[in-house]
Design an enzyme around this catalytic site. Structure first.
Site, mmCIF file in Angstrom:
data_model
loop_
_atom_site.group_PDB
_atom_site.id
_atom_site.type_symbol
_atom_site.label_atom_id
_atom_site.label_comp_id
_atom_site.label_asym_id
_atom_site.label_seq_id
_atom_site.Cartn_x
_atom_site.Cartn_y
_atom_site.Cartn_z
ATOM 1 N N CYS A 1 35.347 78.746 -5.370
ATOM 2 C CA CYS A 1 36.143 78.237 -4.137
ATOM 3 C C CYS A 1 37.728 78.216 -4.384
ATOM 4 O O CYS A 1 38.494 77.253 -4.492
ATOM 5 C CB CYS A 1 35.739 76.420 -4.311
ATOM 6 S SG CYS A 1 33.838 76.580 -4.457
ATOM 7 N N GLU A 2 38.123 79.358 -4.032
ATOM 8 C CA GLU A 2 39.555 79.717 -3.954
ATOM 9 C C GLU A 2 39.958 80.874 -3.063
ATOM 10 O O GLU A 2 39.048 81.732 -3.232
ATOM 11 C CB GLU A 2 40.137 79.865 -5.305
ATOM 12 C CG GLU A 2 40.128 78.904 -6.569
ATOM 13 C CD GLU A 2 41.154 77.983 -6.995
ATOM 14 O OE1 GLU A 2 42.319 78.405 -6.141
ATOM 15 O OE2 GLU A 2 41.009 77.293 -7.785
#
Ligand code: LLP
Length: 404
Positions: free
Chosen positions: A338-339
């Protein structure tokens, strides 16, 4: 690594077979490439037979270090953990140098007890601390002092270490003061001048400049150092546009230097020994089609290989099986983390891909697994060593049980 009948092989093993048998993501190293790299490195500098201390930070797999030890190399360590690992791998303490700006008292004490070749000190405070501990132990400790030559290594700013704004080493003036401090100490013997100006250096000129600066400062000290530790930093070509470091010219510059200085040369190479030996094998989990590009969502992520997210580093990316069909869209290879920086590469031209296919990210032997983390509570990949047709598990895939 080469394609045979459109199948990518590492030594005699197909990458597809590795993925089928051991799962993905998987780090996979070629023993033959490692052997060649070490052989070439030695050959490049054979006229003055340097002590080659492998920079453990670039790859901390004990089985890899054991292989490297078999070729006679020593180790450059930067923490008590790396020192313990090098010793456990069987490296002779008299071939170990300890670098780093923040060695703790505990680390210094351990290094003294293990009788390693050199502690390369990087500040006045560290030298005073080494002296204090050595005195307590009633020992005379052999050290080096790391000079910051204020030389631009012409590499990425994040991995440049030899300029005055960098935290590493001491400047010329302080170097000379510290030489005098050591002369007056009963517990320290100064044996080495060390430098390391940066990593992924492809141009020999910064090295030439560095040697000129060292030469000048040695003359001012009026002593002959038993060792000159030139650090590592020799770069490798990650893409077609990058040319190899000119070892001939670097070798010549050192030979010129040695005409007026009778010292033993130490090197601390990491990347040039292990970088191109490793690949990261990964499976496509999903393909997400959007207007502008298709996201190739891999099961490997930035926690497995940080270099692209951390430095914008380029790593050649290949299909495990060539199909000779062109993708109509730009492909962006990403991980599931999640980046937005969890992205490996964006390619305008690539073959058409399908979900579940195997993708290979190249040249990840150095600072690949050693920089990996458990971010997003992802387990670390399995590591494999290929030798001819044989595959050996050199580290098991981490289990969630170990993390929970
Ligand atoms: N000696 C010292 C004191 C070092 O600090 C380093 C690397 C080396 C030797 C080995 O340098 P090499 O021959 O591998 O270039 N994580 C970055 C590289 C950081 C290098 C840190 N120091 C990367 O992935 O590019």
């Amino acid at each position: 690594m080469k394609y045979i009948n459109n199948k990518l092989k590492i030594e005699n093993v197909s990458v597809q077979a590795i993925a089928n048998k051991f799962g993905t993501p998987a780090y996979c190293y070629s023993h033959n490439q490692l052997k060649n790299n070490i052989h070439n490195f030695k050959k490049n500098f054979s006229t003055f037979s340097p002590l080659i201390c492998f920079a453990i930070k670039s790859n901390t797999n004990i089985n890899i270090i054991r292989e490297i030890k078999k070729f006679g190399l020593g180790a450059d360590v930067v923490s008590i953990g790396e020192l313990m690992l090098a010793l456990k791998a069987g490296i002779n303490p008299k071939k170990i140098v300890f670098s780093g700006v923040g060695k703790t008292s505990n680390e210094i004490s351990y290094a003294i007890d293990k009788k390693i070749l050199l502690i390369n000190a990087e500040s006045k405070s560290e030298i005073i601390e080494i002296n204090r501990i050595a005195k307590l132990k009633k020992k005379k400790v052999e050290i080096g002092i790391r000079l910051n030559p204020n030389t631009d290594a012409k590499t990425l700013s994040q991995i440049s270490t030899g300029k005055e704004e960098n935290k590493f080493g001491v400047d010329s003036k302080l170097f000379l003061d510290l030489v005098n401090y050591c002369k007056n100490s009963n517990n320290i013997k100064l044996k080495c001048l060390s430098v390391h100006i940066g990593s992924q250096i492809l141009n020999h000129k910064p090295y030439e400049k560095m040697l000129g600066i060292i030469s000048k400062i040695i003359k001012k000290t009026n002593i002959e150092f038993e060792f000159i530790d030139l650090g590592g930093g020799m770069g490798i070509p990650y893409n077609k546009d990058q040319t190899k470091l000119n070892y001939k010219k670097y070798n010549l510059a050192i030979k010129r230097f040695l005409k007026s200085h009778k010292s033993k040369i130490i090197f601390e190479p990491g990347r040039s020994i292990i970088g191109n030996t490793g690949i990261l094998v990964s499976k496509i989990t999903y393909i997400k089609e959007t207007k502008k590009k298709n996201f190739i969502i891999l099961d490997a992520a930035m926690n497995d290989l940080m270099r692209p997210a951390l430095y914008g580093a380029y790593h050649k990316t290949l299909p495990s099986i060539k199909n000779n069909k062109k993708s109509k869209k730009t492909l962006e290879f990403v991980g599931p983390i999640c980046e937005s920086t969890d992205k490996f590469i964006t390619l305008k031209k690539f073959q058409k891909l399908n979900e579940k296919e195997i993708i290979v990210i190249c040249d990840v032997g150095a600072y690949g697994m050693s920089l990996s983390s458990n971010y997003n509570l992802r387990t670390k990949p399995i590591e494999l060593l290929v030798k001819g047709s044989k595959i050996k598990i050199i580290k098991k895939r981490q289990k969630h049980k170990e993390l929970l």
